[in-house]
Design a protein around this motif. Sequence first.
Motif, PDB file in Angstrom:
ATOM      1  N   ASP A 188       1.664   5.239  -6.449  1.00 52.96           N
ATOM      2  CA  ASP A 188       0.798   5.985  -5.541  1.00 52.96           C
ATOM      3  C   ASP A 188       1.056   5.451  -4.134  1.00 52.96           C
ATOM      4  OD1 ASP A 188      -1.143   7.295  -4.149  1.00 52.96           O
ATOM      5  OD2 ASP A 188      -2.848   6.313  -5.134  1.00 52.96           O
ATOM      6  N   ASP A 189       1.916   6.129  -3.397  1.00 51.68           N
ATOM      7  CA  ASP A 189       2.383   5.607  -2.112  1.00 51.68           C
ATOM      8  C   ASP A 189       2.210   6.619  -0.980  1.00 51.68           C
ATOM      9  OD1 ASP A 189       3.404   3.229  -1.038  1.00 51.68           O
ATOM     10  OD2 ASP A 189       5.457   3.963  -1.014  1.00 51.68           O
TER      11      ASP A 189
ATOM     12  N   ILE B 131       8.757  -2.202  -1.426  1.00 51.20           N
ATOM     13  CA  ILE B 131       9.029  -0.767  -1.526  1.00 51.20           C
ATOM     14  C   ILE B 131       9.865  -0.433  -2.762  1.00 51.20           C
ATOM     15  CG2 ILE B 131       8.713  -0.183   0.894  1.00 51.20           C
ATOM     16  CD1 ILE B 131      11.691  -0.605   1.334  1.00 51.20           C
ATOM     17  N   TRP B 132      10.311  -1.431  -3.507  1.00 54.11           N
ATOM     18  CA  TRP B 132      10.954  -1.190  -4.798  1.00 54.11           C
ATOM     19  C   TRP B 132       9.850  -1.237  -5.839  1.00 54.11           C
ATOM     20  CZ3 TRP B 132      15.478   0.573  -6.520  1.00 54.11           C
ATOM     21  CH2 TRP B 132      15.810   0.384  -7.862  1.00 54.11           C
ATOM     22  N   ARG B 133       9.420  -0.071  -6.290  1.00 53.72           N
ATOM     23  CA  ARG B 133       8.279   0.039  -7.193  1.00 53.72           C
ATOM     24  C   ARG B 133       8.656   0.871  -8.419  1.00 53.72           C
ATOM     25  NH1 ARG B 133       3.145  -1.048  -4.601  1.00 53.72           N
ATOM     26  NH2 ARG B 133       3.605  -2.525  -2.946  1.00 53.72           N
TER      27      ARG B 133
ATOM     28  N   PHE C 269       3.636  -2.125   5.832  1.00 56.39           N
ATOM     29  CA  PHE C 269       2.264  -1.827   5.450  1.00 56.39           C
ATOM     30  C   PHE C 269       2.074  -2.233   3.994  1.00 56.39           C
ATOM     31  CE2 PHE C 269       3.067   1.105   8.925  1.00 56.39           C
ATOM     32  CZ  PHE C 269       1.879   1.067   9.649  1.00 56.39           C
ATOM     33  N   ALA C 270       0.887  -2.721   3.683  1.00 58.09           N
ATOM     34  CA  ALA C 270       0.585  -3.137   2.316  1.00 58.09           C
ATOM     35  C   ALA C 270       0.243  -1.946   1.441  1.00 58.09           C
ATOM     36  CB  ALA C 270      -0.583  -4.131   2.321  1.00 58.09           C
ATOM     37  N   ASN C 271       0.568  -2.089   0.157  1.00 60.22           N
ATOM     38  CA  ASN C 271       0.126  -1.147  -0.872  1.00 60.22           C
ATOM     39  C   ASN C 271      -0.172  -1.978  -2.108  1.00 60.22           C
ATOM     40  OD1 ASN C 271      -0.343   0.740  -2.814  1.00 60.22           O
ATOM     41  ND2 ASN C 271       1.579   1.849  -2.571  1.00 60.22           N
ATOM     42  N   THR C 272      -1.460  -2.144  -2.417  1.00 63.08           N
ATOM     43  CA  THR C 272      -1.853  -3.003  -3.531  1.00 63.08           C
ATOM     44  C   THR C 272      -1.886  -2.279  -4.872  1.00 63.08           C
ATOM     45  OG1 THR C 272      -4.195  -2.547  -3.084  1.00 63.08           O
ATOM     46  CG2 THR C 272      -3.220  -4.488  -2.006  1.00 63.08           C
ATOM     47  N   ALA C 273      -1.586  -0.984  -4.896  1.00 64.52           N
ATOM     48  CA  ALA C 273      -1.595  -0.230  -6.156  1.00 64.52           C
ATOM     49  C   ALA C 273      -0.521  -0.754  -7.095  1.00 64.52           C
ATOM     50  CB  ALA C 273      -1.385   1.252  -5.885  1.00 64.52           C
ATOM     51  N   LYS C 274      -0.861  -0.909  -8.358  1.00 62.01           N
ATOM     52  CA  LYS C 274       0.081  -1.439  -9.344  1.00 62.01           C
ATOM     53  C   LYS C 274       0.456  -0.412 -10.414  1.00 62.01           C
ATOM     54  CE  LYS C 274       0.039  -5.593  -7.541  1.00 62.01           C
ATOM     55  NZ  LYS C 274      -0.798  -5.312  -6.372  1.00 62.01           N
ATOM     56  N   THR C 275      -0.068   0.804 -10.303  1.00 68.35           N
ATOM     57  CA  THR C 275       0.180   1.819 -11.319  1.00 68.35           C
ATOM     58  C   THR C 275       1.561   2.444 -11.159  1.00 68.35           C
ATOM     59  OG1 THR C 275      -0.845   3.497  -9.912  1.00 68.35           O
ATOM     60  CG2 THR C 275      -2.268   2.372 -11.502  1.00 68.35           C
ATOM     61  N   CYS C 276       2.059   2.983 -12.255  1.00 69.96           N
ATOM     62  CA  CYS C 276       3.300   3.754 -12.237  1.00 69.96           C
ATOM     63  C   CYS C 276       3.020   5.136 -12.815  1.00 69.96           C
ATOM     64  CB  CYS C 276       4.395   3.068 -13.054  1.00 69.96           C
ATOM     65  SG  CYS C 276       5.013   1.538 -12.319  1.00 69.96           S
ATOM     66  N   PRO C 277       3.500   6.212 -12.201  1.00 66.40           N
ATOM     67  CA  PRO C 277       4.331   6.223 -10.988  1.00 66.40           C
ATOM     68  C   PRO C 277       3.571   5.723  -9.761  1.00 66.40           C
ATOM     69  CG  PRO C 277       3.603   8.438 -11.527  1.00 66.40           C
ATOM     70  CD  PRO C 277       3.212   7.577 -12.687  1.00 66.40           C
TER      71      PRO C 277
ATOM     72  N   GLY D 168      10.737   0.667 -10.722  1.00 67.52           N
ATOM     73  CA  GLY D 168      12.144   0.889 -10.999  1.00 67.52           C
ATOM     74  C   GLY D 168      12.871   1.771 -10.008  1.00 67.52           C
ATOM     75  N   GLY D 169      12.271   1.998  -8.840  1.00 65.07           N
ATOM     76  CA  GLY D 169      12.946   2.824  -7.839  1.00 65.07           C
ATOM     77  C   GLY D 169      12.367   2.616  -6.453  1.00 65.07           C
ATOM     78  N   LEU D 170      13.020   3.211  -5.464  1.00 63.73           N
ATOM     79  CA  LEU D 170      12.559   3.138  -4.082  1.00 63.73           C
ATOM     80  C   LEU D 170      11.352   4.053  -3.920  1.00 63.73           C
ATOM     81  CD1 LEU D 170      13.245   1.921  -1.286  1.00 63.73           C
ATOM     82  CD2 LEU D 170      14.686   3.914  -0.884  1.00 63.73           C
ATOM     83  N   SER D 171      10.262   3.515  -3.413  1.00 63.01           N
ATOM     84  CA  SER D 171       9.030   4.285  -3.291  1.00 63.01           C
ATOM     85  C   SER D 171       9.137   5.288  -2.150  1.00 63.01           C
ATOM     86  CB  SER D 171       7.853   3.346  -3.028  1.00 63.01           C
ATOM     87  OG  SER D 171       7.840   2.913  -1.682  1.00 63.01           O
ATOM     88  N   PRO D 172       8.232   6.289  -2.085  1.00 57.92           N
ATOM     89  CA  PRO D 172       8.254   7.246  -0.978  1.00 57.92           C
ATOM     90  C   PRO D 172       8.165   6.557   0.385  1.00 57.92           C
ATOM     91  CG  PRO D 172       6.881   8.088  -2.737  1.00 57.92           C
ATOM     92  CD  PRO D 172       7.256   6.683  -3.129  1.00 57.92           C
ATOM     93  N   ALA D 173       7.325   5.544   0.518  1.00 61.60           N
ATOM     94  CA  ALA D 173       7.254   4.824   1.789  1.00 61.60           C
ATOM     95  C   ALA D 173       8.562   4.113   2.082  1.00 61.60           C
ATOM     96  CB  ALA D 173       6.103   3.809   1.762  1.00 61.60           C
ATOM     97  N   GLY D 174       9.206   3.614   1.029  1.00 56.08           N
ATOM     98  CA  GLY D 174      10.494   2.954   1.214  1.00 56.08           C
ATOM     99  C   GLY D 174      11.553   3.906   1.739  1.00 56.08           C
ATOM    100  N   ARG D 175      11.592   5.112   1.162  1.00 56.45           N
ATOM    101  CA  ARG D 175      12.571   6.086   1.630  1.00 56.45           C
ATOM    102  C   ARG D 175      12.314   6.442   3.101  1.00 56.45           C
ATOM    103  NH1 ARG D 175      11.732   8.038  -3.635  1.00 56.45           N
ATOM    104  NH2 ARG D 175      10.168   9.564  -2.931  1.00 56.45           N
ATOM    105  N   ALA D 176      11.040   6.525   3.466  1.00 56.41           N
ATOM    106  CA  ALA D 176      10.695   6.847   4.855  1.00 56.41           C
ATOM    107  C   ALA D 176      11.048   5.714   5.795  1.00 56.41           C
ATOM    108  CB  ALA D 176       9.208   7.173   4.952  1.00 56.41           C
ATOM    109  N   ALA D 177      11.008   4.478   5.298  1.00 55.26           N
ATOM    110  CA  ALA D 177      11.186   3.311   6.152  1.00 55.26           C
ATOM    111  C   ALA D 177      12.642   2.962   6.410  1.00 55.26           C
ATOM    112  CB  ALA D 177      10.488   2.099   5.543  1.00 55.26           C
TER     113      ALA D 177
END
Length: 381
Positions: free
Chosen positions: A326-327, A365-367, A316-324, A369-378
């Motif tokens: 938003d996933d 899913i590497w966002r 799934f796409a996530n176009t957000a570029k902010t840190c932390p 500097g770390g694995l994003s919440p969606a990445g951990r779920a995937a």
Amino acid sequence: MADFARRAMGRSLHAGWPAAWLRRLIPLVAASGLAVAALAAPAAAPAQFGVNRVNLAWLDAAGREKVLDQIAQSGIRSVRLSLTNPMDASIDAVRVAHQKGLAILLEVSLNNAALYPKGTKPRSGRGRIWDMYRLSDISPELYRATLRDALQRIDSLGVPLIAVEPGNEINWGAYNGDLEIRPEANTRTARSLRDVADPDGLARGAANYVQLLKVTRAELAKTRLSAGAKVVSAGLSDIPPEHADRRGIDSIDPVSFTALLREHGLDQAADGYGIHIYPGGDRTPAAREQHVEQALSICRSRPAEGKPCWITEWGFANTAKTCPTDDSRRERLVKATRERFADLMRDGRIAAAFYFDWDATTYGIWRCGGLSPAGRAAVTP
């Protein structure tokens, strides 16, 4: 579903692309002295959920090391890598992945001039996509020579593969020159095998492709460490007709294209059907479920009916570029889809699923500097 073009741009390269892309190609990496380190690494156990990181050959050695270290340290156990030019760098990525304990599904790029008789010209992308060779022109014997060399080199480095996937999205014109790039975008494209401009050429390409699968199995059998690796057919694209029309690129639905391959002996040549699934985060839950069910309708657990699927790309796409990052919304979508995949895995209809892509701009899913919440779920156990 509006991001198919950006996903495709991250998947392949052709010599006719702009210079900015060509500058990404890295020098060939010397392979001497690598075998000892790789042989010392433990063999990785395959996992049902993994991640894509294709085209690592376009990074330098330090870049490959960094990406694969991120993946391994995130708790991921399986990765889909691509065998593409430059070959030395592709093989080095396989070595490093194994050294870090990752099980490897190897996708073999078919957009390689070395696989076609001298003088073969690719079909033009008409400036809207890369030029692509026709499967009806590919030489199984040239493919054999190229693959044999790569597999033997990988074997000599002490690396066992879990699977090999020749080709990618061969039911879409971007990756199969037997399908048409229409003269203009925003026009009706082929919906079925009956609609294609050259059905005989497409059928010859399908027959050739099944021969590539047979060659792959034969060459794997000659290796010491990968003789038991699975042969997976190219992950088919699930691009909807309306997107194909916007791009003006023919795309045959996976059900029809799988049927064509089966007519030419797919079930005797492959252990699993490759499929790609992008359900689309902007759809309703019912529409996403229908999309997934249609794409996976080819997957079978009984040998007499077909083969289980390897989902070699999904996301799934996530176009957000902010840190932390938003996933949260994507995390919910990923969890629901992974649960559906897990159900089908228990039924024997799916063998594995590899998320696309590790650090791609939109799907990554590497966002931050770390694995994003969606990445951990995937991808994590």
